[in-house]
Motif scaffolding. Structure first.
Motif, PDB file in Angstrom:
ATOM      1  N   TYR A   1       0.808  -1.210   0.000  1.00  0.00           N
ATOM      2  CA  TYR A   1       0.000   0.000   0.000  1.00  0.00           C
ATOM      3  C   TYR A   1       0.848   1.270   0.000  1.00  0.00           C
ATOM      4  O   TYR A   1       1.856   1.365   0.709  1.00  0.00           O
ATOM      5  N   ILE A   2       0.413   2.231  -0.781  1.00  0.00           N
ATOM      6  CA  ILE A   2       0.882   3.610  -0.670  1.00  0.00           C
ATOM      7  C   ILE A   2      -0.310   4.388  -0.127  1.00  0.00           C
ATOM      8  O   ILE A   2      -1.200   4.809  -0.867  1.00  0.00           O
ATOM      9  N   ASP A   3      -0.373   4.514   1.195  1.00  0.00           N
ATOM     10  CA  ASP A   3      -1.530   5.145   1.841  1.00  0.00           C
ATOM     11  C   ASP A   3      -1.449   6.657   1.693  1.00  0.00           C
ATOM     12  O   ASP A   3      -0.438   7.274   2.067  1.00  0.00           O
ATOM     13  N   LEU A   4      -2.509   7.232   1.159  1.00  0.00           N
ATOM     14  CA  LEU A   4      -2.544   8.681   0.958  1.00  0.00           C
ATOM     15  C   LEU A   4      -3.234   9.351   2.141  1.00  0.00           C
ATOM     16  O   LEU A   4      -4.465   9.365   2.235  1.00  0.00           O
ATOM     17  N   PHE A   5      -2.427   9.869   3.046  1.00  0.00           N
ATOM     18  CA  PHE A   5      -2.920  10.692   4.147  1.00  0.00           C
ATOM     19  C   PHE A   5      -2.238  12.054   4.047  1.00  0.00           C
ATOM     20  O   PHE A   5      -1.079  12.158   3.642  1.00  0.00           O
ATOM     21  N   TRP A   6      -2.975  13.088   4.432  1.00  0.00           N
ATOM     22  CA  TRP A   6      -2.445  14.444   4.357  1.00  0.00           C
ATOM     23  C   TRP A   6      -2.544  15.114   5.717  1.00  0.00           C
ATOM     24  O   TRP A   6      -3.553  14.982   6.416  1.00  0.00           O
ATOM     25  N   SER A   7      -1.507  15.863   6.073  1.00  0.00           N
ATOM     26  CA  SER A   7      -1.555  16.679   7.285  1.00  0.00           C
ATOM     27  C   SER A   7      -2.058  18.077   6.924  1.00  0.00           C
ATOM     28  O   SER A   7      -2.064  18.470   5.748  1.00  0.00           O
ATOM     29  N   SER A   8      -2.446  18.839   7.948  1.00  0.00           N
ATOM     30  CA  SER A   8      -2.899  20.214   7.703  1.00  0.00           C
ATOM     31  C   SER A   8      -1.796  21.046   7.071  1.00  0.00           C
ATOM     32  O   SER A   8      -2.040  21.846   6.158  1.00  0.00           O
ATOM     33  N   ARG A   9      -0.560  20.852   7.520  1.00  0.00           N
ATOM     34  CA  ARG A   9       0.552  21.626   6.977  1.00  0.00           C
ATOM     35  C   ARG A   9       0.795  21.290   5.510  1.00  0.00           C
ATOM     36  O   ARG A   9       1.077  22.174   4.684  1.00  0.00           O
ATOM     37  N   GLU A  10       0.707  20.018   5.152  1.00  0.00           N
ATOM     38  CA  GLU A  10       0.899  19.619   3.751  1.00  0.00           C
ATOM     39  C   GLU A  10      -0.176  20.223   2.860  1.00  0.00           C
ATOM     40  O   GLU A  10       0.117  20.698   1.752  1.00  0.00           O
ATOM     41  N   LEU A  11      -1.411  20.239   3.324  1.00  0.00           N
ATOM     42  CA  LEU A  11      -2.485  20.843   2.534  1.00  0.00           C
ATOM     43  C   LEU A  11      -2.271  22.355   2.399  1.00  0.00           C
ATOM     44  O   LEU A  11      -2.538  22.937   1.343  1.00  0.00           O
ATOM     45  N   GLU A  12      -1.797  22.961   3.457  1.00  0.00           N
ATOM     46  CA  GLU A  12      -1.514  24.402   3.402  1.00  0.00           C
ATOM     47  C   GLU A  12      -0.435  24.693   2.365  1.00  0.00           C
ATOM     48  O   GLU A  12      -0.563  25.635   1.562  1.00  0.00           O
ATOM     49  N   ASN A  13       0.608  23.867   2.343  1.00  0.00           N
ATOM     50  CA  ASN A  13       1.682  24.047   1.357  1.00  0.00           C
ATOM     51  C   ASN A  13       1.180  23.833  -0.067  1.00  0.00           C
ATOM     52  O   ASN A  13       1.562  24.553  -1.000  1.00  0.00           O
ATOM     53  N   LEU A  14       0.324  22.823  -0.237  1.00  0.00           N
ATOM     54  CA  LEU A  14      -0.241  22.535  -1.560  1.00  0.00           C
ATOM     55  C   LEU A  14      -1.052  23.722  -2.071  1.00  0.00           C
ATOM     56  O   LEU A  14      -0.904  24.154  -3.220  1.00  0.00           O
ATOM     57  N   LEU A  15      -1.910  24.268  -1.198  1.00  0.00           N
ATOM     58  CA  LEU A  15      -2.742  25.398  -1.614  1.00  0.00           C
ATOM     59  C   LEU A  15      -1.889  26.619  -1.912  1.00  0.00           C
ATOM     60  O   LEU A  15      -2.138  27.352  -2.884  1.00  0.00           O
ATOM     61  N   GLU A  16      -0.858  26.849  -1.099  1.00  0.00           N
ATOM     62  CA  GLU A  16      -0.002  28.012  -1.307  1.00  0.00           C
ATOM     63  C   GLU A  16       0.694  27.947  -2.664  1.00  0.00           C
ATOM     64  O   GLU A  16       0.798  28.958  -3.372  1.00  0.00           O
ATOM     65  N   LEU A  17       1.164  26.767  -3.048  1.00  0.00           N
ATOM     66  CA  LEU A  17       1.776  26.607  -4.363  1.00  0.00           C
ATOM     67  C   LEU A  17       0.812  27.012  -5.470  1.00  0.00           C
ATOM     68  O   LEU A  17       1.177  27.733  -6.415  1.00  0.00           O
ATOM     69  N   ARG A  18      -0.412  26.570  -5.363  1.00  0.00           N
ATOM     70  CA  ARG A  18      -1.401  26.818  -6.408  1.00  0.00           C
ATOM     71  C   ARG A  18      -1.835  28.284  -6.456  1.00  0.00           C
ATOM     72  O   ARG A  18      -1.920  28.884  -7.537  1.00  0.00           O
ATOM     73  N   VAL A  19      -2.124  28.838  -5.299  1.00  0.00           N
ATOM     74  CA  VAL A  19      -2.576  30.236  -5.279  1.00  0.00           C
ATOM     75  C   VAL A  19      -1.466  31.162  -5.762  1.00  0.00           C
ATOM     76  O   VAL A  19      -1.704  32.084  -6.560  1.00  0.00           O
ATOM     77  N   ASN A  20      -0.260  30.918  -5.312  1.00  0.00           N
ATOM     78  CA  ASN A  20       0.857  31.772  -5.747  1.00  0.00           C
ATOM     79  C   ASN A  20       1.093  31.651  -7.249  1.00  0.00           C
ATOM     80  O   ASN A  20       1.466  32.628  -7.911  1.00  0.00           O
ATOM     81  N   LYS A  21       0.888  30.474  -7.802  1.00  0.00           N
ATOM     82  CA  LYS A  21       1.039  30.289  -9.243  1.00  0.00           C
ATOM     83  C   LYS A  21      -0.007  31.094 -10.003  1.00  0.00           C
ATOM     84  O   LYS A  21       0.303  31.750 -11.011  1.00  0.00           O
ATOM     85  N   VAL A  22      -1.239  31.053  -9.520  1.00  0.00           N
ATOM     86  CA  VAL A  22      -2.311  31.807 -10.174  1.00  0.00           C
ATOM     87  C   VAL A  22      -2.014  33.306 -10.108  1.00  0.00           C
ATOM     88  O   VAL A  22      -2.164  34.035 -11.100  1.00  0.00           O
TER      89      VAL A  22
END
Length: 570
Positions: A339-360
């Protein structure tokens, strides 16, 4: 089979801005991604790896089954694999023709008659994978290329007589190589059906097209006897045909892949299968087919050094596969290392969103440097804005992307998303999460949205004692409305009259905990446990006095009475 470059490559603007101003403005179509990773134009530039990608890319690592809930990023991982690696074979689940296999009169008859078909299923999946590899490895897409590779195989047989079984197999199927995957599935099943027909009597041959209806067609006693005799003959012959399936050729072919076809370490091949859960219909035979698919993928990965088969499966679906196909050799514990279990922490989601918003934002030159922090309010409902947004997700990228897109639309024409914009966006977002839960869990629990609806206007936190009477009353009303007769209906109908009135409430809450609607706080000093967040196990003995929390993503949709802002859910 689909190759690389599946996402839209259009040049249309991702954002709308005020062209007359120097500062960024949200437009009515501003978005930081899409729910469907295949159509997400931002994915390549803003992919955020939480550690799972490395496991996918390592051909020699055992982890090969991406497991996660809907929206956790399974398809995004496979899309990223396509971006990075040059030799990726993407098999569309529709091309696996699972519907055709399930609808096969003969396969259905054998399954219902108790004939173990595992050997045939494994032959089928091995055949599909091996031919796909050969097609791509030698670019077989027409008669000319087919003839050239067959000459190569014949020369191989001349040089190495030990490869004769493998080469004979390739010669037998050589004229089918450039067909689509679905056509090859049908070809293998037809071959089995022809072998059975050739081995039975004339009466049985006539019966084979309508095997399942044999008993129904027998109106007289004598006809019944004849029908049963024919069925018994077909079962006997079917067992003989399946037992004669020659695995030697397949085993030799796998050795050929390892030693000859995929021997170059610099040319590693990946095969991916995604979206097996779409349009899924509960069917025992489908689970048997998936079981064999998982086993064959594991075996090929173990035996062929420069090949990795990656399967993406929804968490609830793979759990059902193991539940429905339990036997002494197929136990989930033996496969969890894959298994490659996909779990996300709050910090990881924050980093993901920041990448996307900054790109836009960076797509529109501004008079000053602007980042995600500059376009969000200071506080929302007494919390920091990112905490507020992430608290209303089930820690999945898709949830956060959808919520932020709603916020951006609500702030159209503005340079900053206000708290009121977020509150307004939450109304649509919350309703969409309610509907998404129905889609995600509707196969297991057709009445799941009805069960969630029983929580309408509840306080955001409570104990079983606080709500037992109210919940039982609503549950009884639900049963009397004669909904679909599924597991939820049977549970309430059968357990409502238990001596302990809390039992039926606790069992219903177990389902709501499983799907992420409820969190559990076993004691005053403990954290809130959620099924989608590790660790997620809660001892049954702790539930009686536990505090239950309704997930904030549903507060708006269910008119929930919120808890104080200082209480966090993660």
């Amino acid at each position: 089979m689909a190759k690389k470059g599946r996402r839209g490559q259009g040049k249309s603007s991702i954002i709308n801005v005020n062209r007359q101003a120097n500062d960024f403005r949200f437009g009515g179509t501003t978005n930081v991604g899409t729910a469907d990773a295949e159509q997400d134009r931002l994915l390549s530039d803003t992919f955020y790896d939480n550690g799972a990608l490395e496991l996918v890319l390592q051909v020699d690592s055992p982890e090969s089954i991406i497991v996660g809930r809907t929206g956790a990023g399974k398809t995004a991982l496979i899309e990223r694999l396509n971006d990075i690696k040059p030799r990726v074979i993407n098999i569309n689940p529709e091309e696996l023709a699972l519907g055709y296999l399930v609808d096969s009169t003969l396969l259905r008859f054998f399954y219902d008659s108790g004939i173990k078909m595992d050997m045939f299923y494994k032959l089928l999946w091995n055949h599909i994978f091996i031919v796909e590899i050969l097609k791509v490895r030698y670019d077989i897409n027409n008669e000319v290329s087919r003839a050239g590779i067959l000459d190569r195989f014949k020369d191989l047989w001349t040089r190495n007589r030990g490869r004769s079984e493998a080469v004979n197999y390739l010669l037998d199927w050589g004229d089918k190589f450039w067909l689509g995957t679905e056509a090859r599935v049908r070809e293998v099943v037809n071959k089995l059906e022809n072998q059975v027909q050739e081995s039975v009597s004339a009466d049985a041959k006539k019966a084979i097209p309508g095997l399942i209806d044999l008993s129904a067609k027998a109106d007289k006693k004598n006809d019944t006897k004849v029908g049963e005799e024919i069925k018994a003959e077909i079962i006997t012959r079917g067992r003989e045909v399946v037992s004669r399936i020659q695995t030697q050729r397949i085993q030799e072919l796998i050795r050929l892949l390892q030693d000859e076809v995929l021997s170059d370490r610099q040319k590693q091949f990946f095969i991916t299968i995604d979206k097996l859960d779409e349009n899924w219909v509960n069917d025992e035979l489908r689970y048997q087919l998936l079981k064999s698919l998982i086993e064959v993928s594991r075996d090929l990965n173990n035996r062929v050094d420069n090949l990795k088969i990656v399967i993406a499966l929804r968490q609830d679906l793979i759990a059902r596969v193991f539940e429905k196909t339990q036997d002494s050799g197929f136990q989930e514990e033996k496969f969890k290392s894959l298994y490659i279990d996909l779990f996300w922490s709050s910090r990881e989601l924050e980093n993901l969103l920041e990448l996307r918003v900054n790109k836009v934002i960076s797509n529109r030159p501004t008079a000053r440097s602007i980042t995600m922090r500059d376009v969000l309010p200071q506080l929302v409902g007494g919390k920091k804005p990112l905490e507020y947004l992430i608290n209303r997700t089930m820690l999945r990228p898709r949830d956060l992307i959808i919520f932020f897109n709603n916020c951006a639309r609500a702030a159209a024409g503005k340079s900053v998303i206000g708290a009121q914009d977020i509150f307004q966006a939450e109304i649509e977002y919350s309703q969409s999460r309610f509907e998404a839960l129905g889609y995600e869990w509707g196969t297991d629990y057709p009445n799941i949205t009805n069960l969630i609806e029983l929580l309408r206007k509840y306080p955001a936190s409570f104990t079983i004692s606080d709500v037992a009477d109210k919940f039982r009353e609503s549950a009884l009303d639900f049963v009397t409305r004669n909904p679909k007769h599924d597991y939820i209906y049977s549970l309430i109908n059968d357990r409502y009259t238990d001596n302990d009135p809390r039992i039926v409430v606790e069992l219903c809450f177990d389902i709501l905990y499983k799907i992420g609607v409820l969190g559990i706080k076993p004691s005053g000093q403990s954290n809130i446990y959620w099924s989608f967040k590790r660790p997620s196990y809660v001892s049954p003995s702790a539930k009686a006095k536990a505090i239950y929390y309704i997930h904030p993503c549903l507060w708006s949709a269910l008119s929930i009475i919120p808890i104080e802002a200082k209480v966090g859910v993660y």
